[in-house]
Design an enzyme around this catalytic site. Structure first.
Site, PDB file in Angstrom:
ATOM      1  N   ASP A  82      25.168  23.830  15.035  1.00  0.00           N
ATOM      2  CA  ASP A  82      25.847  23.228  16.188  1.00  0.00           C
ATOM      3  C   ASP A  82      25.664  21.705  16.177  1.00  0.00           C
ATOM      4  O   ASP A  82      24.593  21.214  15.783  1.00  0.00           O
ATOM      5  CB  ASP A  82      25.210  23.839  17.458  1.00  0.00           C
ATOM      6  CG  ASP A  82      26.053  23.665  18.705  1.00  0.00           C
ATOM      7  OD1 ASP A  82      27.253  23.387  18.576  1.00  0.00           O
ATOM      8  OD2 ASP A  82      25.499  23.819  19.811  1.00  0.00           O
ATOM      9  N   HIS A 209      33.226  24.245  24.355  1.00  0.00           N
ATOM     10  CA  HIS A 209      31.805  23.885  24.527  1.00  0.00           C
ATOM     11  C   HIS A 209      31.464  23.916  26.015  1.00  0.00           C
ATOM     12  O   HIS A 209      32.353  23.854  26.856  1.00  0.00           O
ATOM     13  CB  HIS A 209      31.537  22.494  23.941  1.00  0.00           C
ATOM     14  CG  HIS A 209      31.495  22.518  22.450  1.00  0.00           C
ATOM     15  ND1 HIS A 209      30.341  22.306  21.729  1.00  0.00           N
ATOM     16  CD2 HIS A 209      32.456  22.788  21.537  1.00  0.00           C
ATOM     17  CE1 HIS A 209      30.606  22.425  20.439  1.00  0.00           C
ATOM     18  NE2 HIS A 209      31.885  22.709  20.299  1.00  0.00           N
TER      19      HIS A 209
HETATM   20 ZN   LIG Z   1      28.521  21.782  22.400  1.00  0.00          ZN
END
Ligand SMILES: [Zn+2]
Length: 296
Positions: A82, A209
């Site tokens: 990530d 996100h």
């Molecule tokens: Zn993120």
């Protein structure tokens, strides 16, 4: 199953209108909760790792944990890095066995972000792993990066189109559409019009996100609008700590660590299952497996 690359299954998820949960793991126990939760609901899943977590445990242990966990189930599991800003870390993860990685150049000026993202793209294409890349600035705190409300900015549509032009195989694209990392103070303001405009011109699956704290309706609308990868991190971290603390408060004399670990695992697993149901990916393992021979 062996770990899979997330690209083909995300493409499939976008086409079929469901979202694949991407959970940030903290340690072996939390990764296990994600994989077991997905297996219980027959859902494809993404275990993702922050750079901070990679640096804490090391590349090889994490790759081994997740690879071994994936081998015990028959649902597709991808191991993803990530928000990484460092191409060397990207390379080391790929070498250690990650099946996809995110290059996050969103804090850079557009041209520089594009230039570095293309370098990451070349690296991942050569290695046969998937790439996620971001533009715009997603608000909130991720790892040690703070983006306050004034600095958060939506992705620019024309830049989105230019950004992905030379990355046809991009596994997933992360334009900032108004969501933020961490907990929302009020309700998140999602720029659905921007999301719709992007997905009308770009066929690459979109990453959402800042999933923690969004309403079920917001998830459904984003997933219907092309968000195939939905990230959950903050909720998982909260449950990780709270499940431990709550048990100690309830049973102060309890001293067996494994009992705490089991409670922690159960709390996170239940959350994973409830999220998978919301995202519509329960029962979709076979659907996701059907495209695994395609390129990342
Ligand atoms: Zn993120």
């Amino acid at each position: 199953m062996a770990l899979v690359s997330m690209g083909p299954m995300l493409k499939r998820a976008r086409a079929q209108g469901y979202g694949i949960a991407a959970y940030n793991m903290i340690d072996y126990n939390s990764a296990r909760a994600v994989v077991e939760g997905a297996q219980a609901l027959d859902a494809p899943v993404i275990v993702q790792v922050s750079v901070k977590t990679v640096k804490h445990w090391g590349y090889t242990p994490i790759a081994h944990w997740v690879r071994d966990l994936a081998a015990t189930v028959d649902v597709p599991v991808a191991l993803h890095l990530d928000h990484c800003t460092d191409l060397d870390v990207l390379r080391r993860c790929i070498d250690a066995g990650w099946t996809s990685v995110m290059f996050d150049g969103s804090s850079l000026p557009f041209e520089e972000n594009l230039d570095k993202s293309l370098k990451a793209y070349a690296m991942t294409e050569q290695a046969g792993v998937g790439l996620e890349a971001e533009i715009g600035a997603i608000g909130g705190v991720e790892d040690d990066k703070h983006v306050n409300e004034d600095e958060a900015r939506l992705a620019n549509f024309d830049e989105c189109v230019r950004f992905v032009r030379d990355m046809p195989n991009l596994a997933v694209f992360a334009p900032a559409i108004g969501t933020a990392h961490g907990m929302y103070k009020g309700e998140a303001k999602i720029a659905y019009d921007l999301l719709e405009r992007i997905t009308a011109s770009i066929s690459i699956p979109i990453a959402l996100h800042g999933g923690t704290g969004l309403t079920e309706e917001q998830f459904h609308r984003c997933i219907a609008g092309g968000c195939a990868k939905v990230n959950i991190s903050t909720m998982h971290k909260m449950l990780y700590i709270n499940s431990f603390v709550k048990l100690k408060e309830q049973k102060p004399n309890l001293e067996e660590p494994l009992t705490f670990i089991a409670a922690q695992n159960e709390a996170m697993k239940e959350d994973v299952k409830s999220v998978i149901k919301i995202f519509g990916s329960a029962g979709k393992a076979a659907d996701a497996r059907s495209v695994l021979t395609q390129r990342h």
